[in-house]
Design a protein around this motif. Structure first.
Motif, short mmCIF file in Angstrom:
data_model
loop_
_atom_site.label_atom_id
_atom_site.label_comp_id
_atom_site.label_asym_id
_atom_site.label_seq_id
_atom_site.Cartn_x
_atom_site.Cartn_y
_atom_site.Cartn_z
N UNK A 49 -1.06 1.19 2.00
CA UNK A 49 -0.70 -0.39 1.40
C UNK A 49 -1.75 -0.82 0.34
N UNK A 52 -1.06 -3.83 -1.69
CA UNK A 52 -1.53 -5.01 -0.99
C UNK A 52 -2.94 -5.34 -1.17
N UNK A 53 -3.71 -4.24 -0.93
CA UNK A 53 -5.20 -4.42 -1.02
C UNK A 53 -5.45 -5.03 -2.34
N UNK A 56 -4.50 -8.36 -3.12
CA UNK A 56 -5.12 -9.36 -2.23
C UNK A 56 -6.85 -9.64 -3.09
N UNK C 80 -6.47 -0.88 8.66
CA UNK C 80 -6.41 0.28 7.90
C UNK C 80 -5.14 0.30 6.98
N UNK C 81 -4.28 0.02 7.42
CA UNK C 81 -2.74 0.00 6.96
C UNK C 81 -2.53 -1.03 5.86
N UNK C 82 -3.54 -2.19 5.63
CA UNK C 82 -3.14 -3.14 4.63
C UNK C 82 -1.71 -3.98 4.93
N UNK C 83 -1.43 -4.19 6.29
CA UNK C 83 -0.35 -4.79 6.66
C UNK C 83 -0.47 -6.25 6.72
N UNK C 85 -2.24 -9.47 4.53
CA UNK C 85 -3.20 -9.94 3.37
C UNK C 85 -3.37 -11.58 3.65
N UNK C 86 -4.54 -11.76 3.22
CA UNK C 86 -5.20 -13.10 3.30
C UNK C 86 -5.71 -13.31 1.90
N UNK C 87 -5.30 -14.39 1.59
CA UNK C 87 -5.83 -15.05 0.13
C UNK C 87 -5.65 -16.53 0.17
N UNK C 94 3.05 -7.34 6.56
CA UNK C 94 3.91 -6.27 6.36
C UNK C 94 4.25 -5.64 7.47
N UNK C 97 4.41 -1.86 7.45
CA UNK C 97 3.09 -0.82 7.45
C UNK C 97 2.30 -0.70 8.43
#
Lengths: 127, 286, 288
Positions: A49, A52-53, A56, C80-83, C85-87, C94, C97
């Motif tokens: 991901x 995504x990281x 973000x 850990x999998x970036x499943x 997202x917060x912004x 996701x 993932x």
């Protein structure tokens, strides 16, 4: 107006990194003043991901656009939700790319231009 | 740049033997062995190792017995049953890090996981990127992505515009990683009920990721009725059969001599593979 | 006893061996066959089981209640999998993932995250004559086989003989399948590819501390390097099946050796006896 580049280095002379999620740095430039800040991409070393990281990380910075080589679907979703335009296929130095951007030479992308996972593959040299 | 990946769903249908011959037939290309789990292509190509890299991917939880108070919370919350008797079974740990975040005495840390190696080699057919997944490791998909990425970089720097990949069996993580974004998939099947069943599934994966596919029926004469069934199925699916290759012991003989079939013999099978390669180059050009 | 049938290289005859063995053991106590090759399950083609039940395999993925959520970003930080997202005002998940570890819902300070199931595959069970049968099927386009394999293994009986048909290779799906087995039968063929991949499979079993033995399939035509390797490593070759067009034809039609060439039944019963002896001896002197 602030725009961000996926970059191979931490200044305006750096090359645009073709990979969005796994680029080394993000260089954020104010195109009016040419002031910039550079931050290491926290997604570069992510297990999964990365896009995504990375997205973000820069989504909350009040950007108008992201300029990069390639952008996958997940990162694209995040940037789109944050109202940030994505320009892919950008290469060369950041300085050159800013000029081209100001001159309106790029067209924003309506969809991701690569599949997921395409920017992976930075091994570590042994020894 | 064009990228052809050879897949099969079912293992042992002859992917690697066919890729070995493509290596000998294609003019200017980079070869990639994406079967990082059980790589065999190097056995045909006699590679000379040029570059060797460790592959680190993901994390694994480690419990410090000095700090651990044996409260058992980690064991309770781990969804992967990776902690037993206050120790982590690395092969079960998925590296989520949940345990390390909730451990009351902070006895658990996440360590980077050594997951294998990847190599760049020279062969007389051109550069080969290959890899070896660490025993029992996960993240084979990421190692495959690394192999493809390196193959692409090599191709770019050397001005080569073709990559030929030998893919893994199955339809999961490493297959998806080998396939996504490729120009063309060649699906090698055999006329057995298992082969047919698995072909249908891997063709589904190609469709899911919008990669065009050609089918090659290997050992086509071991069951003519099943071969006919495959032909009918492919016709219904609008997928072209690019070759029917009859069974021939020459294939195994060539493997034992460590040579691509087309270099070992010039009989029927070799001829079929040459035709198949012409078909593929035609499809890529078209 | 839990007995796995595995191989490094694909297409060496795992499924043929597993199903032929299961059928040959008819009348010798309870036998269950679990097909753990959930990417490409084939055992049902040979056993033609009557399916009596099925269940979806669900990965618990996060569902964020946007009203309760304060956008603090804790979930995105712990994943850990970036499943997630917060912004700004956004929370994006996701699900494809997500590994279903549960960290986000547990650690959310507002308890704004619940979990909902995302189907990644299916398990089915039934029987074929006297053999209990179960298999799993990973959905097309899904990457992660282990959750489906775990679900198949949950269906294992706690007594009798359990035969596990494992996927090819040496990576996580194989480990997930063979973990906990008392013995692993490695099926190989006497070719350079067969040997190379056998060595990898043997290393995997050593790592997992599972004793193994070899079935040499399609023997007699090529070199004897596999035999030499087995001698050197002290791994017994428990059964040898010759390269035979009749067997290949039966296989292509989905017919086991036990049915198509019943004279093989005895060989499989003997094979089982040898495995039983090895497992029994090992259980009596576990330090060996």
């Amino acid at each position: 107006m602030k725009i961000a580049f996926s970059a191979a280095g931490a200044d305006l002379d750096a090359q645009v990194d073709p990979r969005f999620g796994r680029c080394q740095y993000f260089v954020i430039v104010d195109t009016d003043t040419m002031e910039f800040e550079a931050a290491p991409n926290s997604g570069a070393t992510a297990g999964g991901g990365a896009g995504i990281a990375a997205a973000q990380q820069i989504a909350g910075k009040g950007l108008e656009a992201v300029l990069t080589g390639n952008c996958g679907p997940n990162a694209f979703d995040v940037l789109k939700a944050a109202g940030i335009k994505v320009f892919t296929g950008v290469s060369g130095s950041i300085k050159e790319a800013i000029e081209s951007y100001k001159a309106g030479k790029f067209q924003s992308t309506a969809q991701p231009n690569v599949s997921a996972h395409s920017g992976m593959g930075r091994g570590r040299r042994k020894g | 740049m064009k990228e052809v990946v050879v897949l099969s769903g079912k293992g042992g249908t002859g992917k690697t033997s066919i890729v070995g011959s493509f290596a000998a037939l294609a003019k200017n290309k980079v070869l990639a062995d994406c079967d990082v789990d059980a790589a065999d292509l190097h056995l045909l190509l006699n590679p000379e190792l040029k570059d060797e890299h460790d592959f680190w991917s993901g994390e694994v939880a480690v419990i410090d017995p000095e700090k651990c108070t044996q409260c058992g919370l980690c064991q309770e919350i781990c969804r992967f049953s990776a902690i037993d008797n206050y120790t982590v079974d690395a092969s079960s740990c998925e590296g989520c890090g949940f345990c390390s975040r909730i451990c009351p005495p902070e006895a658990i840390t996440m360590k980077e996981r050594y997951s294998g190696q990847w190599f760049i080699s020279a062969t007389r057919y051109g550069p080969l990127v290959h890899a070896r997944l660490g025993i029992g490791q996960e993240n084979s998909g990421k190692l495959v992505a690394t192999v493809r990425q390196q193959a692409k970089q090599l191709a770019e720097t050397q001005g080569i515009d073709l990559i030929i990949s030998d893919g893994p069996p199955g339809i999961g993580c490493p297959v998806i990683s080998s396939l996504s974004g490729a120009s063309l998939a060649l699906l090698v099947t055999e006329p057995t009920l298992s082969g047919i069943h698995d072909l249908e599934r891997v063709l589904g994966v190609c469709r899911h990721f919008s990669v065009p596919a050609l089918v090659c029926v290997n050992k086509s004469d071991i069951n003519e009725e099943n071969t006919h069934h495959i032909e009918k199925y492919c016709l219904e699916q609008g997928t072209e059969i690019a070759a029917r290759i009859p069974f021939d012991n020459t294939v195994t003989e060539a493997m034992i001599h460590g040579k691509p079939i087309v270099e070992y013999s010039h009989n029927g099978v070799a001829h079929h593979i040459e035709k198949l390669w012409e078909k593929i180059t035609g499809t890529l050009a078209g | 006893m839990i007995l796995s049938v595995a191989s490094g290289k694909g297409g060496t005859g795992k499924t043929l061996i597993a199903t032929s063995l299961a059928l040959s053991l008819k009348g010798r106590g309870k036998v269950q066959l679990l097909d753990c090759d959930v990417e490409e399950p084939n055992a049902h083609i040979f056993l033609k089981p009557v399916i009596s039940g099925s269940e979806e395999v669900l990965i618990p993925v996060p569902h964020v209640d946007e009203n309760t959520c304060t956008r603090c970003g804790k979930c995105a930080e712990v994943c850990a999998y970036h499943a997630i997202a917060v912004f700004g005002e956004y929370v994006l998940t996701f699900p494809e993932l997500c590994h279903g570890c549960g960290a986000c819902s547990y650690l959310c300070p507002e308890k704004a995250i619940s979990e909902e199931g995302r189907e990644s595959g299916i398990v089915e069970w039934g029987h074929s004559d006297t053999i209990e049968f179960a298999h799993g099927r990973l959905n097309i386009g899904e990457a992660m086989a282990p959750p489906v394999i775990r679900k198949v293994k949950e269906l294992a009986h706690d007594n009798g003989t359990i035969i596990i048909d494992a996927p090819p290779g040496t990576s996580c799906p194989v480990v997930e399948s063979v973990r906990g087995s008392d013995f692993c039968l490695l099926v190989t063929e006497p070719t350079p590819f067969g040997l190379n991949d056998l060595e990898l499979a043997v290393e995997t079993m050593k790592e997992l501390d599972i004793p193994c033995g070899i079935v040499l399939n399609r023997a007699g035509f090529s070199d004897d390097k596999v035999e030499a390797y087995c001698r050197k490593e002290n791994i017994p070759i428990l059964l040898t099946i010759p390269l035979d067009t009749e067997i290949a034809r039966l296989y292509s039609r989905g017919v086991t050796l036990a049915e198509g060439l019943p004279e093989w039944r005895e060989g499989f019963v003997e094979l089982y006896g040898k495995i039983w002896e090895i497992v029994d001896e090992r259980s009596r002197c576990p330090q060996r």
